[in-house]
Design a protein around this motif. Structure first.
Motif, mmCIF file in Angstrom:
data_model
loop_
_atom_site.group_PDB
_atom_site.id
_atom_site.type_symbol
_atom_site.label_atom_id
_atom_site.label_comp_id
_atom_site.label_asym_id
_atom_site.label_seq_id
_atom_site.Cartn_x
_atom_site.Cartn_y
_atom_site.Cartn_z
ATOM 1 N N ALA A 85 -11.099 -10.503 -7.632
ATOM 2 C CA ALA A 85 -9.956 -11.415 -7.723
ATOM 3 C C ALA A 85 -10.012 -12.466 -6.616
ATOM 4 O O ALA A 85 -9.645 -13.626 -6.831
ATOM 5 N N ALA A 86 -10.487 -12.082 -5.437
ATOM 6 C CA ALA A 86 -10.623 -13.045 -4.340
ATOM 7 C C ALA A 86 -11.696 -14.084 -4.672
ATOM 8 O O ALA A 86 -11.517 -15.273 -4.402
ATOM 9 N N GLY A 116 -5.654 -14.720 -4.843
ATOM 10 C CA GLY A 116 -6.319 -13.799 -5.764
ATOM 11 C C GLY A 116 -6.315 -12.380 -5.248
ATOM 12 O O GLY A 116 -6.008 -11.427 -5.986
ATOM 13 N N GLU A 117 -6.619 -12.210 -3.976
ATOM 14 C CA GLU A 117 -6.655 -10.862 -3.399
ATOM 15 C C GLU A 117 -5.254 -10.269 -3.293
ATOM 16 O O GLU A 117 -5.055 -9.081 -3.534
ATOM 17 N N LEU A 118 -4.270 -11.099 -2.950
ATOM 18 C CA LEU A 118 -2.887 -10.604 -2.883
ATOM 19 C C LEU A 118 -2.354 -10.215 -4.262
ATOM 20 O O LEU A 118 -1.576 -9.262 -4.389
ATOM 21 N N ASP A 124 -1.580 -4.975 1.485
ATOM 22 C CA ASP A 124 -2.235 -5.130 2.785
ATOM 23 C C ASP A 124 -2.640 -6.591 3.004
ATOM 24 O O ASP A 124 -3.703 -7.028 2.562
ATOM 25 N N THR A 125 -1.785 -7.330 3.688
ATOM 26 C CA THR A 125 -2.034 -8.756 3.928
ATOM 27 C C THR A 125 -3.250 -8.971 4.814
ATOM 28 O O THR A 125 -4.025 -9.905 4.589
ATOM 29 N N LYS A 126 -3.446 -8.113 5.789
ATOM 30 C CA LYS A 126 -4.597 -8.248 6.687
ATOM 31 C C LYS A 126 -5.905 -8.090 5.907
ATOM 32 O O LYS A 126 -6.850 -8.856 6.096
ATOM 33 N N LYS A 127 -5.949 -7.120 4.999
ATOM 34 C CA LYS A 127 -7.135 -6.918 4.161
ATOM 35 C C LYS A 127 -7.349 -8.131 3.248
ATOM 36 O O LYS A 127 -8.484 -8.569 3.046
ATOM 37 N N ALA A 131 -10.609 -10.498 3.097
ATOM 38 C CA ALA A 131 -11.314 -10.744 1.830
ATOM 39 C C ALA A 131 -11.397 -12.240 1.538
ATOM 40 O O ALA A 131 -12.423 -12.734 1.065
ATOM 41 N N ALA A 132 -10.310 -12.965 1.819
ATOM 42 C CA ALA A 132 -10.302 -14.413 1.589
ATOM 43 C C ALA A 132 -11.335 -15.106 2.480
ATOM 44 O O ALA A 132 -12.056 -16.001 2.024
#
Length: 163
Positions: A85-86, A116-118, A124-127, A131-132
């Protein structure tokens, strides 16, 4: 009206190389293969001294760079712990950036990857940020390699022109 094939192929080569250069940043145009087609067109012009072995080597390079450009974002996103997704978000962000203006060409892919990752995992915003950054790094690597490759192809074309 008769068009001189030598001039036709020389002009076609220049146009394809220019379109290939544009294609290094436009996701809808495969830049290196189009630029390689420019070298192939140049080969058929009497103004060019491109030999077949140069076309073979540059053709292999164009194919490898195109594959790497498609693999880098996924690899870097995975390495950063992200999902597909990212990667998709990064690509969509790049496409959107062309409607927003040139300043967004670097911002929008990152924001797209983050969104996309969210959307994939909002817990987990940090993750998602990591990823972004991974997806964006992969995008930059792929784009950088494409630009360098196509600039080399343009240099080869210029070098091969006979006066």
């Amino acid at each position: 009206m008769h068009i001189d094939p030598t001039i036709f192929f020389a002009v076609l080569a220049g146009l394809l190389l220019l379109i290939g250069l544009i294609g290094t940043v436009l996701p809808v145009l495969p830049g290196p293969p189009i630029a390689w087609a420019g070298l192939l067109a140049a080969h058929f012009s009497a103004y060019s001294g491109l030999e077949v072995w140069i076309l073979v080597v540059t053709g292999i390079v164009a194919a490898l760079v195109t594959v790497m450009d498609n693999v880098f974002p996924s690899l870097m996103t995975k390495k950063a712990g992200g999902s597909k997704a990212a990667t998709w978000g990064c690509t969509i962000g790049l496409i959107v950036s062309f409607f927003l203006g040139p300043i967004f060409i670097l911002i929008a892919p990152f924001v797209g990857a983050l969104i996309g990752e969210l959307l994939h995992d909002s817990s987990d915003t940090k993750k998602a940020l990591k990823a972004a950054f991974g997806a964006f790094t992969g995008f930059l690597l792929g784009t950088g390699i494409k630009i360098i490759t196509v600039m080399c192809f343009i240099w080869i074309f210029i070098w091969s022109v006979r006066s």
